[in-house]
Design an enzyme around this catalytic site. Sequence first.
Site, PDB file in Angstrom:
ATOM      1  N   HIS A 128       0.836  -1.189  -0.043  1.00  0.00           N
ATOM      2  CA  HIS A 128      -0.007  -0.139  -0.014  1.00  0.00           C
ATOM      3  C   HIS A 128       0.793   1.206   0.013  1.00  0.00           C
ATOM      4  O   HIS A 128       1.823   1.236   0.456  1.00  0.00           O
ATOM      5  CB  HIS A 128      -0.933  -0.156   1.134  1.00  0.00           C
ATOM      6  N   ASP A 151      -0.317   4.403   1.058  1.00  0.00           N
ATOM      7  CA  ASP A 151      -0.117   5.451   2.196  1.00  0.00           C
ATOM      8  C   ASP A 151       0.885   5.113   3.348  1.00  0.00           C
ATOM      9  O   ASP A 151       1.003   3.795   3.750  1.00  0.00           O
ATOM     10  CB  ASP A 151      -1.611   5.711   2.465  1.00  0.00           C
ATOM     11  N   ASP A 181       6.383   1.016   6.670  1.00  0.00           N
ATOM     12  CA  ASP A 181       5.051   0.462   6.529  1.00  0.00           C
ATOM     13  C   ASP A 181       4.161   1.352   5.829  1.00  0.00           C
ATOM     14  O   ASP A 181       3.615   2.135   6.437  1.00  0.00           O
ATOM     15  CB  ASP A 181       4.379   0.008   7.964  1.00  0.00           C
ATOM     16  N   GLU A 204      -4.876   2.374   3.202  1.00  0.00           N
ATOM     17  CA  GLU A 204      -4.714   0.888   3.869  1.00  0.00           C
ATOM     18  C   GLU A 204      -5.057   1.281   5.318  1.00  0.00           C
ATOM     19  O   GLU A 204      -5.466   0.434   6.255  1.00  0.00           O
ATOM     20  CB  GLU A 204      -3.449   0.129   3.603  1.00  0.00           C
ATOM     21  N   GLU A 205      -4.316   2.499   5.482  1.00  0.00           N
ATOM     22  CA  GLU A 205      -4.088   2.566   7.161  1.00  0.00           C
ATOM     23  C   GLU A 205      -5.330   2.988   8.096  1.00  0.00           C
ATOM     24  O   GLU A 205      -5.396   2.711   9.317  1.00  0.00           O
ATOM     25  CB  GLU A 205      -2.945   3.432   7.519  1.00  0.00           C
ATOM     26  N   ASP A 260       3.635  -6.709   3.285  1.00  0.00           N
ATOM     27  CA  ASP A 260       3.294  -5.759   4.412  1.00  0.00           C
ATOM     28  C   ASP A 260       3.356  -6.502   5.821  1.00  0.00           C
ATOM     29  O   ASP A 260       2.535  -6.039   6.797  1.00  0.00           O
ATOM     30  CB  ASP A 260       1.764  -5.336   4.266  1.00  0.00           C
ATOM     31  N   HIS A 273       3.679   2.646  13.176  1.00  0.00           N
ATOM     32  CA  HIS A 273       2.820   3.454  13.470  1.00  0.00           C
ATOM     33  C   HIS A 273       3.150   4.321  14.820  1.00  0.00           C
ATOM     34  O   HIS A 273       2.314   4.782  15.459  1.00  0.00           O
ATOM     35  CB  HIS A 273       1.549   2.556  13.978  1.00  0.00           C
TER      36      HIS A 273
END
Length: 480
Positions: free
Chosen positions: A76, A78, A115, A145-146, A169, A454
Amino acid sequence: MPILDNLEPKEVFHYFEELSQIPRGTFNTKEVSDYCVKFANDRGLEVIQDEINNVIIKKPGTEGYEESDPVIIQGHLDMVCEKTELSDHDFTKDPLDLYVEDGFVKARDTTLGADDGIAVAMALALLDSDDIPHPPLEAIFTVDEEVGMGGAEGIDLSPINGKMLINLDSEDEDTIIAGCAGGLSFRLNLPIGRKSMTGDCLEVVIRGLKGGHSGQEIDQQRGNANKLAGRLLNRLNETMDIALSDIQGGAKDNVIPSSCKFTIVVHDSIKAEVIIENMLNIWKQEFGADEPDLDVIVNKTENAEKSVMTDMDMKKVIFFINNCQNGVYGFSRSLKGLVETSDNLGVVTTEEGKVSFVLLIRSSVSSKLEELKEAFIGWAEFLGGTYELSGAYPAWMYKENSKIRPIVADVFERVYGRKPNISTIHAGLECGLLSGKKPELDCVSIGPKMADIHSVNERLDIASTGRMWNLMKEILKECK
């Protein structure tokens, strides 16, 4: 000057650094999507860009592989946008400030975006290569995605011919992921009334917690700043008269909140500060070395007039934060030691006329996901609030008869000299949505070692990235 020029594999880190110059937070992916389209056009590759910025790039197989079944590479575009409290980084326009330290790539004062930038970088490096044997490649780059996996939800897979999909991922180099939890975002809105009150105004900031991924790190019992705020408010309210003006904590439902701020009005600020200090000491004993930077800061304004919540509405807010489920709700009965069901109180915000709470609920068992969802619906009804559901995505169920998984496992054992772990993961992966759209898809998820995704401590293992690159090349060679 490029920061990652001297790192191996050069081709992968070249594209990772280029991606890091492009702002690409969730819902801000047009520029990075266009970058991928230009990449394909410059190389004469077939490319499809849809209206929500998903990109599919196709490359024919190399000599001897022309008639092989296509392999899908997926990641992904983003990234999660988190920064330190002192950072002035603007994720809508500023490039990431990369640096290398102790064998890791990091970003100064922000998330790194490995990520899932490293997946996109590896796919671009494969698409750009002219010396790597491979079957026809179909690269799928999804957006958003997030937050709810909107790209995977909206993508049209009819142009895809391949059935074997390698999702890049994952963050555990030694593990082949073969299934994942489903989830949904639950928002509870509590209406609040207000009144005016004069007294000492205390702005209380709980900060310094590690935070992290609300799925993969939920079993590590990291401090949730929102829950700590509820506990502290409850202690204050039980011990003395307080009035709550506002509370703000966390930024995303899929991130364990590392900070929370609330403002209260009291008539005995000295007593309040003693209670706060005592609670901080209790927390430090409870968390020990797991949360070394946990701190509570109090800013006081004496004899101030402030708009505060009515007593009953304040009690409802405190009651919910302090008592709602948070963390691991159940472990798997078939895969011992793995989290089955959890939730994360990721965001608390005070808005005009209401306080909102956003939780991310996850489970690999749909009935348990439903159970926890119904529990929070009960909370909303009990407290006189409303609720909203969004971003639901299905679990990716383990496939007994897989073609791609044994190929990846055999190559891993040959390259690494040991067997890989094969497991499922308590986090959302797009394989669930994609295989729901195209049931014949046969998926695995792998990736280089990363830590603290994150969060502002996110870092990418350089040596692991090199090993994963070699693994990918060998996997494609085997797919003849």
